[in-house]
Enzyme design. Structure first.
Site, short mmCIF file in Angstrom:
data_model
loop_
_atom_site.label_atom_id
_atom_site.label_comp_id
_atom_site.label_asym_id
_atom_site.label_seq_id
_atom_site.Cartn_x
_atom_site.Cartn_y
_atom_site.Cartn_z
N ASN A 34 -15.35 7.94 -0.29
CA ASN A 34 -14.31 6.91 -0.15
C ASN A 34 -13.98 6.44 -1.80
O ASN A 34 -14.88 6.06 -2.38
CB ASN A 34 -14.91 5.80 0.67
CG ASN A 34 -14.21 4.40 0.40
OD1 ASN A 34 -13.17 4.32 0.52
ND2 ASN A 34 -14.92 3.46 0.58
N GLU A 43 4.42 -4.85 9.34
CA GLU A 43 3.50 -4.10 9.56
C GLU A 43 2.82 -3.67 10.63
O GLU A 43 2.29 -2.44 10.78
CB GLU A 43 2.20 -4.56 8.61
CG GLU A 43 1.39 -5.66 9.04
CD GLU A 43 0.08 -6.26 8.26
OE1 GLU A 43 -0.54 -5.44 7.41
OE2 GLU A 43 -0.31 -7.47 8.17
C1 F6R Z 1 -2.12 -8.03 6.06
C2 F6R Z 1 -3.43 -7.40 5.64
C3 F6R Z 1 -3.61 -7.24 3.87
C4 F6R Z 1 -4.76 -7.62 3.27
C5 F6R Z 1 -4.89 -7.11 1.82
C6 F6R Z 1 -6.23 -7.77 1.18
O1 F6R Z 1 -2.44 -8.23 7.34
O2 F6R Z 1 -4.53 -7.60 6.13
O3 F6R Z 1 -2.37 -7.68 3.31
O4 F6R Z 1 -4.45 -9.22 3.39
O5 F6R Z 1 -5.19 -6.00 2.10
O6 F6R Z 1 -7.17 -7.60 1.56
P1 F6R Z 1 -8.63 -8.45 1.39
O7 F6R Z 1 -8.44 -9.83 2.01
O8 F6R Z 1 -9.54 -7.58 2.27
O9 F6R Z 1 -8.79 -8.43 -0.04
#
Ligand code: F6R
Length: 605
Positions: A98, A485
């Protein structure tokens, strides 16, 4: 952004790998694969597409063994084909990865010069070949692995099998998360606690640069300097280990309906309901601050923007919000007295983590509003402000978003009280308002019949506009993002007042325009903007409260949310936009929990 699992177990490993991958599928679902040591030999099965395809492949061609590794992929280097699916193999090595190995081209050229040939376009195959190269030069397994790691630039979490080492899985992390699970006479490594959740609730979180070797009963952990290290083993709560859809069709639907609870759990950590005071779990001296700099991506950045509206209005404290991918590279000028706040569900988003580290390196105090409490951001920030949304599996963020907004609202009150902008009575009133949010969110979700009808129409649209003013503007951005999305319909969010400066040209006969307009001090202004689009043929869908409904323009469809104080309006109005996106996607037959091209946790730039 890819999920990995490694198991040294006592029972058939393939079904266990798949069970774990099912919990990791939120991280990627372009392809999936597993490998095991069968009678001393490495064997693998891979399939393009969702995990179902791998399941079918395994049913047709079972895989034996009790020690193995598995992977779900979100493609970065190379298209989602079987050849590019993990595990990758070379000589005595199979591995899953990953992250991104940035200098893979240079390493690949070096390996080709040594006579090696490649079967995929991936950076991971380069990693595998390099480990095998060091083995073939006579290095012992752990040493060969470490030699290869020392050459990698970029981010990785890896799980590796080596032929001839029947009861061993090697792992390493830098930039991508990896946990070690301690079972009863068996051991696990995985991308997160969910991955090992079906097998054990005892978990250790590896640090940056750690290398681990697991066998039947132990994990040997080496730190970045190569010294033996101990990482504390924690018992993880059942909620992290148990993730099921229950009676819901999709995780997203379930998570939307969990918001009264997740908001309540989060607020419970930030307000004292007896003293009616805001009491964030970690102390920050808001009086000493000149500014807050929020960094976040996507939905989390919109939660940050809502925070800006609330904190500036109520506490009079300047707040800047910037998407992390821009912030991290533009050499931002930061002034002393600035608190840097990263907002993230996963706590692992690569750009936000880099932005947080940048701020820290500039000498700022850093805080992290995160839902994954053991994540890298949670551990690296000076101040941890947790959200208590529980595991969010649907790729489109819903309950994590409202939990982030809940924290923002509570911080606005705390900052206002500390800075003397509100007195004790006003603080008590605002805390009381916050405590009403869970009930009002629950009421706001009782609109599914209306929303289903509207979704039917939205499903046919080519473009959809979302408008809002004040804190409803970031919600308009979030509404548009949600629709894009999961339903793949083009949507844009605008500040309602900006419409006439360009976007109004997009309005054609029947273009749906979703207007988020609580009956607040800005209502009349937004109503004028609604009139402007209606005059140009738009079909207005108005999300408002009972009072706003009385002023709805003729022909507008109305979704009614409960009336509420502006402090919690972003929480109370979020449900309607989430449900609109959800039912539109369902109606279009889209894969709601796993939309195309997306991944839940974006651990690459
Ligand atoms: C949209 C969504 C993404 C996340 C973004 C940040 O529904 O989930 O836009 O908000 O990828 O992810 P985190 O919050 O995990 O940093």
């Amino acid at each position: 952004m890819c999920g990995i699992i490694g198991i040294v177990g006592r029972t058939a490993v393939a079904p266990r790998l798949v069970e774990s991958l099912r919990r990791l599928e939120y991280r990627g679902y372009d392809s999936a694969g597993v490998a095991a040591i069968v009678d001393g030999k490495l064997e693998r099965r891979r399939a393009v597409g969702k995990l179902r395809a791998l399941d079918e492949h395994l049913a047709a061609e079972p895989l034996g063994g009790t020690v193995g590794i598995g992977h779900v992929r979100w493609a970065t280097h190379g298209a989602p084909t079987e050849a590019n699916a993990h595990p990758h193999a070379s000589g005595r090595v199979m591995a899953v990865h990953n992250g991104i190995i940035e200098n893979y081209a240079e390493l690949k050229a070096e390996l080709i010069a040594k006579g090696r040939t490649f079967e995929s376009q991936t950076d991971t195959e380069v990693a595998v070949q390099l480990i095998d190269q060091y083995l073939s030069e006579g290095q012992a397994p752990l040493a060969a692995f470490q030699s290869a790691l020392a050459r990698f630039q970029g981010a990785y979490a890896l799980a590796v099998l080596i032929e001839g080492e029947d009861r061993l899985v090697l792992g390493a992390r830098r930039g991508s998360p990896l946990v070690v699970g301690y079972g009863d006479g068996e051991m696990f490594i995985g991308s997160d606690a969910l991955a090992v959740g079906p097998f054990t609730n005892r978990v250790a979180y590896l640090d940056e640069g750690d290398v681990v070797a697991i066998d039947d009963t132990s994990a040997r952990i080496l730190d970045a300097a190569g010294h033996d290290a101990i990482r504390p083993v924690r018992v993880i709560p059942a909620s992290a280990a148990l993730v099921e859809k229950g009676n819901y069709r999709h995780f997203m639907e379930k998570e939307i309906h969990e918001q009264p609870d997740s908001c309540q759990h989060t607020l419970a950590a930030y307000v004292d309901p007896v003293a009616l005071k805001a009491s964030p779990p970690a102390d920050v001296d808001f009086k000493a601050l000149n500014r807050i700099q929020i960094v976040a991506c996507g939905t989390a950045s919109y939660a940050g923007l809502i925070g800006k509206y609330l904190i500036e209005r109520i506490a009079g404290l300047p707040v800047d919000v910037e998407v992390s991918s821009e912030f991290r590279y533009r050499e931002a000028a930061l002034s002393p007295g600035t608190l840097a706040v990263a907002v993230s569900q996963s706590g692992e988003t690569a750009d936000t983590l880099a932005a947080l580290r940048f701020c820290k390196a500039q000498g700022l105090v850093t805080a992290a509003i995160v839902n994954a409490h053991q994540s890298t951001m949670a551990r690296e920030a000076d101040v941890l402000w947790p959200t208590h949304a529980g595991p969010e599996i649907g790729v489109a963020s819903t309950k994590a978003f409202t939990a982030q907004v809940s924290v923002m609202a509570a911080l606005a009150v705390a900052a206002a009280a500390q800075r003397g902008r509100i007195d004790a009575a006003q603080e008590a009133h605002l805390v009381h308002v916050l405590l009403e949010a869970p009930r009002l969110i629950s009421e706001s979700l009782q609109v599914e019949d209306t929303i289903r009808e509207i979704a039917h129409e939205l499903g046919r649209a080519r473009d959809v506009l979302y408008l809002g003013r004040g804190a409803m503007y970031p919600l308009a951005l979030e509404g548009a993002l949600k629709l894009k999305e999961i339903s793949y319909i083009h949507a844009e969010g605008y500040a309602a007042g900006e419409l006439k400066h360009g976007p109004i040209a997009l309005i054609e006969e029947d273009t749906p325009v979703i207007v988020i307009a609580p009956s607040d001090s800005l209502f009349e202004k937004t109503a004028s903007n609604m009139a402007e689009v209606i005059a140009r043929g738009a079909r207005v869908i108005m999300i408002t409260d009972a009072e706003g409904q009385r002023h709805a323009p003729p022909g507008a469809r109305v979704v009614t949310a409960p009336a509420c104080d502006p402090l919690i309006a972003p929480l109370v109005f979020a449900g309607a936009i989430q449900l609109l996106a959800y039912y539109t996607a369902v109606q279009k037959g889209a894969d709601v929990d796993q939309p195309r091209n997306l991944a839940k946790s974006v651990t690459v730039e």
